[in-house]
Design an enzyme around this catalytic site. Sequence first.
Site, PDB file in Angstrom:
ATOM      1  N   TYR A 111      40.794  28.848  48.800  1.00  0.00           N
ATOM      2  CA  TYR A 111      40.952  27.312  49.002  1.00  0.00           C
ATOM      3  C   TYR A 111      41.497  26.792  46.797  1.00  0.00           C
ATOM      4  O   TYR A 111      42.105  26.441  46.412  1.00  0.00           O
ATOM      5  CB  TYR A 111      40.243  26.087  49.306  1.00  0.00           C
ATOM      6  N   ALA A 143      32.885  30.502  35.053  1.00  0.00           N
ATOM      7  CA  ALA A 143      32.847  29.663  34.965  1.00  0.00           C
ATOM      8  C   ALA A 143      31.379  28.619  33.848  1.00  0.00           C
ATOM      9  O   ALA A 143      31.650  27.202  33.727  1.00  0.00           O
ATOM     10  CB  ALA A 143      33.972  28.424  35.902  1.00  0.00           C
ATOM     11  N   LEU A 148      35.266  26.554  43.109  1.00  0.00           N
ATOM     12  CA  LEU A 148      34.106  27.828  42.793  1.00  0.00           C
ATOM     13  C   LEU A 148      33.067  28.391  44.123  1.00  0.00           C
ATOM     14  O   LEU A 148      32.386  27.362  44.442  1.00  0.00           O
ATOM     15  CB  LEU A 148      32.972  27.425  41.417  1.00  0.00           C
ATOM     16  N   ALA A 149      33.615  29.296  44.528  1.00  0.00           N
ATOM     17  CA  ALA A 149      31.805  29.363  45.505  1.00  0.00           C
ATOM     18  C   ALA A 149      31.262  31.257  45.129  1.00  0.00           C
ATOM     19  O   ALA A 149      32.192  31.833  44.551  1.00  0.00           O
ATOM     20  CB  ALA A 149      32.425  29.981  46.784  1.00  0.00           C
ATOM     21  N   TYR A 201      24.108  25.615  57.696  1.00  0.00           N
ATOM     22  CA  TYR A 201      25.081  25.355  56.933  1.00  0.00           C
ATOM     23  C   TYR A 201      25.141  23.653  56.328  1.00  0.00           C
ATOM     24  O   TYR A 201      24.092  23.917  54.979  1.00  0.00           O
ATOM     25  CB  TYR A 201      26.461  25.551  57.443  1.00  0.00           C
ATOM     26  N   VAL A 256      39.220  31.470  57.173  1.00  0.00           N
ATOM     27  CA  VAL A 256      38.741  33.127  56.635  1.00  0.00           C
ATOM     28  C   VAL A 256      38.606  33.092  54.898  1.00  0.00           C
ATOM     29  O   VAL A 256      39.999  33.160  54.589  1.00  0.00           O
ATOM     30  CB  VAL A 256      39.320  33.906  57.361  1.00  0.00           C
TER      31      VAL A 256
HETATM   32  P1  NAD Z   1      36.149  32.191  47.604  1.00  0.00           P
HETATM   33  O1  NAD Z   1      35.164  33.222  48.070  1.00  0.00           O
HETATM   34  O2  NAD Z   1      38.342  32.103  48.441  1.00  0.00           O
HETATM   35  O3  NAD Z   1      37.102  31.621  46.261  1.00  0.00           O
HETATM   36  C1  NAD Z   1      36.257  31.565  45.377  1.00  0.00           C
HETATM   37  C2  NAD Z   1      36.861  30.873  43.641  1.00  0.00           C
HETATM   38  O4  NAD Z   1      35.690  31.023  42.741  1.00  0.00           O
HETATM   39  C3  NAD Z   1      37.402  32.466  43.331  1.00  0.00           C
HETATM   40  O5  NAD Z   1      38.440  32.464  42.583  1.00  0.00           O
HETATM   41  C4  NAD Z   1      36.865  33.562  42.423  1.00  0.00           C
HETATM   42  O6  NAD Z   1      36.710  33.800  41.257  1.00  0.00           O
HETATM   43  C5  NAD Z   1      35.695  32.285  41.981  1.00  0.00           C
HETATM   44  N1  NAD Z   1      34.215  32.591  41.023  1.00  0.00           N
HETATM   45  C6  NAD Z   1      33.178  32.139  41.544  1.00  0.00           C
HETATM   46  N2  NAD Z   1      32.441  32.635  41.250  1.00  0.00           N
HETATM   47  C7  NAD Z   1      32.739  32.327  39.992  1.00  0.00           C
HETATM   48  C8  NAD Z   1      32.647  32.179  38.498  1.00  0.00           C
HETATM   49  N3  NAD Z   1      30.914  31.736  38.156  1.00  0.00           N
HETATM   50  N4  NAD Z   1      33.061  31.829  37.601  1.00  0.00           N
HETATM   51  C9  NAD Z   1      34.679  31.242  37.422  1.00  0.00           C
HETATM   52  N5  NAD Z   1      35.143  31.959  38.065  1.00  0.00           N
HETATM   53  C10 NAD Z   1      33.472  31.891  40.048  1.00  0.00           C
HETATM   54  O7  NAD Z   1      35.954  30.856  48.913  1.00  0.00           O
HETATM   55  P2  NAD Z   1      36.531  29.266  49.946  1.00  0.00           P
HETATM   56  O8  NAD Z   1      35.659  30.068  50.517  1.00  0.00           O
HETATM   57  O9  NAD Z   1      37.893  29.115  49.098  1.00  0.00           O
HETATM   58  O10 NAD Z   1      35.966  28.303  48.734  1.00  0.00           O
HETATM   59  C11 NAD Z   1      35.988  26.924  48.203  1.00  0.00           C
HETATM   60  C12 NAD Z   1      35.293  25.883  48.166  1.00  0.00           C
HETATM   61  O11 NAD Z   1      35.803  25.309  49.233  1.00  0.00           O
HETATM   62  C13 NAD Z   1      34.160  26.433  47.952  1.00  0.00           C
HETATM   63  O12 NAD Z   1      33.023  25.392  47.840  1.00  0.00           O
HETATM   64  C14 NAD Z   1      33.681  26.047  49.577  1.00  0.00           C
HETATM   65  O13 NAD Z   1      32.628  25.097  49.769  1.00  0.00           O
HETATM   66  C15 NAD Z   1      34.796  25.374  49.928  1.00  0.00           C
HETATM   67  N6  NAD Z   1      34.957  25.192  51.928  1.00  0.00           N
HETATM   68  C16 NAD Z   1      35.302  26.940  51.954  1.00  0.00           C
HETATM   69  C17 NAD Z   1      35.587  26.302  53.241  1.00  0.00           C
HETATM   70  C18 NAD Z   1      35.672  27.706  54.205  1.00  0.00           C
HETATM   71  O14 NAD Z   1      35.698  27.536  54.616  1.00  0.00           O
HETATM   72  N7  NAD Z   1      36.073  29.296  53.106  1.00  0.00           N
HETATM   73  C19 NAD Z   1      36.146  25.047  54.079  1.00  0.00           C
HETATM   74  C20 NAD Z   1      35.200  24.008  53.730  1.00  0.00           C
HETATM   75  C21 NAD Z   1      35.622  23.654  52.255  1.00  0.00           C
END
Ligand code: NAD
Length: 406
Positions: free
Chosen positions: A65, A124, A151-152, A247, A287
């Site tokens: 995202y 971060a 961040l995740a 969750y 995904v």
């Molecule tokens: P992702 O794993 O694709 O992305 C995670 C990002 O965080 C990456 O850019 C990674 O480099 C960065 N990251 C991780 N640790 C870090 C650190 N210590 N310092 C700097 N950067 C760091 O994850 P995603 O699924 O896109 O999740 C992002 C957000 O969206 C989360 O809050 C998640 O809960 C939320 N979300 C995800 C979904 C889903 O289905 N994937 C649905 C709704 C909400």
Amino acid sequence: MARDNVLVMAPQVVMQRARGFVCVNAHPEGCFRNVERQVAEVRGDLPVPVAGPKNVLVLGSSTGYGLASRVAAAWGFGARTLGVFFERPPEDSRTGTAGWYNTVAFHRLATRDALYACSLNGDAFADEVKRAAAEIIRREMGPIDLCIYSLAAPRRTHPRTGVVHNATLKSIGAAYTNKTIDLSSRKVVEVTIPPATEREIADTVAVMGGEDWRMWAEMLLDEGLLAPGARTLAYSYIGPELTWPIYWHGTIGRAKEDLEKTAHQLDKLLATRLGGHAWISVNKAVVTQASAAIPVVPLYMSLLFRVLRRKQLDEDTAAQMRRLFFGALTAGKEVVTDKAGRIRLDDREMRPEVQAEVAALWPRVTTENLLEISDFSAFERAFRNLFGFEVEGVDYSQPTETDLHW
Ligand code: NAD
């Protein structure tokens, strides 16, 4: 080959290497095509650029995202973007991570289209990364008008105490048993997740809750690096009751509750100080590397995608961010929220008729009928796509340059 006394890698054929289900390498050209497709998808038929935020900070901008948010800001609004993420660069014969190559692709495309982009690879959660970002914003960008927190992370070293907090994906109160896909064997199996200890709950909140978001916002505010009317958003997920024990009512849900509390506090703070806002956007299940790691959720997503696709309601990460940026964040648009003040992009996923179909399929799904009654094949393909593999138009038998930097 030497470049400035540094050993430079020769192009190499990159075949997918996996440990269990997870890819341990990434294909640079596949990642490039993924980002290129997102750019095209964001642009669509919009008159570009749309009026909106012009100086955007994205935390977690290299995949999922966060990457889609950065693309939407840059190619939708013509915004200058600073992206922060934690990725592994290429080294010796090892490829970089997908997020590394996504960022290389982002910069290549931004340069082509004369868009300012700056990227910071580091933790971060650490003070020095926050300070480095502040310096870039002060020197090169000017005050931020939109900050996306995406961040995740699996762990966080607390910048004040030095304590390392590890996030866990567990239920709370009682053990939880349900079906899941064993992603390596492609079998539908039962999994029992023991309940989290109080310590595990607190650690997960420390990693995925709102404290670090607040630290970023307060730092930017204190340093005078937020523009009048600045907005900040963090992402969350709620999902159906089926996944609640793992969750929404689990350790990660507690962290998301804390993130929501932080949104309310930041909203007041930004409103008072500069007429700004903070929101949670609840996004649909897609995904990503993060979501594939949650027990039960990949099986749920495989069924959900089939139902949504058949009803022509499915959206990928880029489509969701297109809706968020051009539905809510465009200049002059009113931001619509639910009663709890959240922006809801999960409305299609949560439609009663969609959830009723998923719930009806859930007790029926077995290893034998998995490919027939769910979109597990599409889930697997989407997962490999994240690492640049099985991307249309890429010839994987050809050597490709892996020593890429922005
Ligand atoms: P992702 O794993 O694709 O992305 C995670 C990002 O965080 C990456 O850019 C990674 O480099 C960065 N990251 C991780 N640790 C870090 C650190 N210590 N310092 C700097 N950067 C760091 O994850 P995603 O699924 O896109 O999740 C992002 C957000 O969206 C989360 O809050 C998640 O809960 C939320 N979300 C995800 C979904 C889903 O289905 N994937 C649905 C709704 C909400």
